[in-house]
Design an enzyme around this catalytic site. Structure first.
Site, PDB file in Angstrom:
ATOM      1  CG  ASP A   1      -7.084  -5.701 -11.526  1.00  0.00           C
ATOM      2  OD1 ASP A   1      -7.551  -5.696 -10.360  1.00  0.00           O
ATOM      3  OD2 ASP A   1      -5.959  -6.173 -11.795  1.00  0.00           O
TER       4      ASP A   1
ATOM      5  N   GLY B   1     -19.055   5.178  -5.346  1.00  0.00           N
ATOM      6  CA  GLY B   1     -18.463   6.481  -5.070  1.00  0.00           C
ATOM      7  C   GLY B   1     -17.862   6.579  -3.686  1.00  0.00           C
TER       8      GLY B   1
ATOM      9  N   GLY C   1      -8.160   1.909  -4.102  1.00  0.00           N
ATOM     10  CA  GLY C   1      -8.145   2.647  -2.840  1.00  0.00           C
ATOM     11  C   GLY C   1      -6.822   3.376  -2.619  1.00  0.00           C
ATOM     12  CG  ASP C   2      -3.316   1.175  -2.322  1.00  0.00           C
ATOM     13  OD1 ASP C   2      -3.793   1.268  -1.175  1.00  0.00           O
ATOM     14  OD2 ASP C   2      -2.853   0.109  -2.789  1.00  0.00           O
TER      15      ASP C   2
ATOM     16  CE  LYS D   1      -4.275  -1.746   1.597  1.00  0.00           C
ATOM     17  NZ  LYS D   1      -4.955  -1.105   0.468  1.00  0.00           N
ATOM     18  N   GLY D   2       1.956   1.261   0.726  1.00  0.00           N
ATOM     19  CA  GLY D   2       2.794   2.452   0.765  1.00  0.00           C
ATOM     20  C   GLY D   2       3.400   2.731  -0.598  1.00  0.00           C
TER      21      GLY D   2
ATOM     22  CB  THR E   1     -13.579   4.553  -0.733  1.00  0.00           C
ATOM     23  OG1 THR E   1     -13.093   3.348  -0.136  1.00  0.00           O
ATOM     24  CG2 THR E   1     -12.604   5.688  -0.468  1.00  0.00           C
TER      25      THR E   1
HETATM   26  P1  ADP Z   1     -10.564  -0.158  -1.803  1.00  0.00           P
HETATM   27  O1  ADP Z   1      -9.734  -0.494  -3.018  1.00  0.00           O
HETATM   28  O2  ADP Z   1      -9.757   0.374  -0.667  1.00  0.00           O
HETATM   29  O3  ADP Z   1     -11.536  -1.224  -1.393  1.00  0.00           O
HETATM   30  P2  ADP Z   1     -12.761   1.195  -3.162  1.00  0.00           P
HETATM   31  O4  ADP Z   1     -13.036  -0.086  -3.884  1.00  0.00           O
HETATM   32  O5  ADP Z   1     -13.854   1.802  -2.353  1.00  0.00           O
HETATM   33  O6  ADP Z   1     -11.459   1.101  -2.242  1.00  0.00           O
HETATM   34  O7  ADP Z   1     -12.292   2.225  -4.294  1.00  0.00           O
HETATM   35  C1  ADP Z   1     -11.761   3.493  -3.987  1.00  0.00           C
HETATM   36  C2  ADP Z   1     -12.381   4.541  -4.899  1.00  0.00           C
HETATM   37  O8  ADP Z   1     -12.056   4.234  -6.261  1.00  0.00           O
HETATM   38  C3  ADP Z   1     -13.895   4.616  -4.845  1.00  0.00           C
HETATM   39  O9  ADP Z   1     -14.331   5.490  -3.816  1.00  0.00           O
HETATM   40  C4  ADP Z   1     -14.229   5.160  -6.219  1.00  0.00           C
HETATM   41  O10 ADP Z   1     -14.060   6.572  -6.250  1.00  0.00           O
HETATM   42  C5  ADP Z   1     -13.165   4.517  -7.096  1.00  0.00           C
HETATM   43  N1  ADP Z   1     -13.684   3.253  -7.676  1.00  0.00           N
HETATM   44  C6  ADP Z   1     -13.478   2.001  -7.240  1.00  0.00           C
HETATM   45  N2  ADP Z   1     -14.136   1.095  -7.985  1.00  0.00           N
HETATM   46  C7  ADP Z   1     -14.794   1.796  -8.945  1.00  0.00           C
HETATM   47  C8  ADP Z   1     -15.649   1.458 -10.063  1.00  0.00           C
HETATM   48  N3  ADP Z   1     -15.970   0.188 -10.312  1.00  0.00           N
HETATM   49  N4  ADP Z   1     -16.119   2.471 -10.825  1.00  0.00           N
HETATM   50  C9  ADP Z   1     -15.792   3.757 -10.575  1.00  0.00           C
HETATM   51  N5  ADP Z   1     -14.998   4.139  -9.548  1.00  0.00           N
HETATM   52  C10 ADP Z   1     -14.494   3.184  -8.743  1.00  0.00           C
END
Ligand code: ADP
Length: 308
Positions: A253, A232, A258-259, A42-43, A227
């Site tokens: 993918d 969104g 999130g990173d 992650k870093g 997130t």
């Molecule tokens: P993590 O990878 O930590 O689980 P998320 O899946 O919530 O985090 O994704 C982080 C951010 O990336 C979301 O808040 C959104 O803005 C964007 N994102 C992730 N997946 C999608 C997607 N399928 N379509 C559009 N934006 C996405």
């Protein structure tokens, strides 16, 4: 005047990926694809994401004196990250052993290796780096006491951003420094634990992300971002809770979304954007990141974000 827009304090791993028809059960051996080795952690991911957007970025991390460590240093430098703060040696580079089946489900074993040896003393020795950075971000793939030392070593007017992943209970001192605390659904639920109880019904966490944000805010951070993947994100502070729609894209993918989101948010906050503006930009970066394969390979440049 700061030398760096963002200092990331966190993990650097080599991701060792093998495609398999079926993930092995106990005692079973299966044959898989050729091995693919990718820089990750992650870093390291956050630092590459920020640098690719144009942020002046530094990484404080620890890797082993081995080929995986060199791969990580090379990928950081190629993205434009200042690696003067990356310490070498003490243990092998952290590794994630990943098997992926045709449905995309995976099984992962992580050896933290050198990440587990990034100590509070290493943070104290990097005081000049901390003081040269407008925003400092961290995650929890390094020891928690190291993150505590980061919070203690922040410059008086710098800003701290934490993605508590993998999630675990946080001391009040760390929570109070977060501006924001950035969590996905899973992390929110773990951090809330019993406090997420709805209507006094034990063990049932509310389904409303707005509630998670409010409850997390009550634990002490100055602001919170939740997130929600394709749904969104939402931002919460003393001014209230605001939901931000996702950018509509075809996801290929989601690794590293999130990173990329966290890095972009941290950078824009340091540039003076409001939390809602920074999160809106970060949503575009997260969306761009899910349109490409892999983690670091999928992170966009600022021009690619504009074009989205
Ligand atoms: P993590 O990878 O930590 O689980 P998320 O899946 O919530 O985090 O994704 C982080 C951010 O990336 C979301 O808040 C959104 O803005 C964007 N994102 C992730 N997946 C999608 C997607 N399928 N379509 C559009 N934006 C996405």
């Amino acid at each position: 005047m700061y030398d760096y827009d963002l200092l990331v304090v966190g993990s650097a791993n080599a991701d060792l990926v093998i495609g398999v028809e079926r993930r092995p059960g106990a005692g079973e051996t299966v044959l898989g694809s050729d091995l693919a080795v990718h820089p990750g952690g992650k870093g390291a991911n956050q630092a590459v994401a920020a640098a690719r957007l144009g942020a002046r970025t530094a990484l404080l991390a620890r890797v082993g004196d081995d080929a995986h460590g060199r791969l990580l240093l090379d990928s950081q430098r190629a993205a434009g990250v200042d690696t003067a703060g990356v310490l070498v040696g003490g243990a092998p580079t952290g590794v994630a052993l990943i098997t992926v089946d045709p449905s995309g489900d995976n099984s992962i074993v992580v050896s933290p290796g050198a990440n587990g040896r990034l100590t509070p003393a290493d943070v104290r020795a990097a005081a000049s780096l901390l003081h040269a950075s407008r925003v400092v971000s961290a995650q929890l793939e390094i020891p928690l006491e190291t993150v505590v030392e980061v919070v203690r070593g922040l410059a008086p007017d710098s800003r701290f951003v934490l993605n508590p992943s993998p999630p675990r209970p946080l001391p009040p001192e760390v929570l109070a420094a977060c501006d924001p605390l950035i969590v996905n659904e899973h992390e929110a639920k773990v951090l809330l634990g019993e406090d997420g109880v709805e209507d006094g019904v034990e063990g049932s966490v509310s389904d409303a992300p707005e509630d998670w944000a409010r409850l997390l805010l009550a634990k002490g951070p100055r602001s919170v971002v939740v997130t929600l993947g394709a749904e969104g994100a939402l931002v919460a502070s003393a001014q209230g809770v605001t939901r931000l729609p996702a950018v509509k894209v075809t996801a290929v993918d989601t690794t590293g979304a999130g990173d990329a989101f966290t890095a972009a948010l941290a950078w824009r906050l340091g540039a003076g954007s409001s939390l809602a503006e920074a999160a809106a930009y970060a949503s575009r970066v997260g969306a761009a990141a899910v349109t490409g394969q892999g983690a670091q390979d999928s992170f966009p440049t600022a021009a690619e974000v504009e074009a989205l």
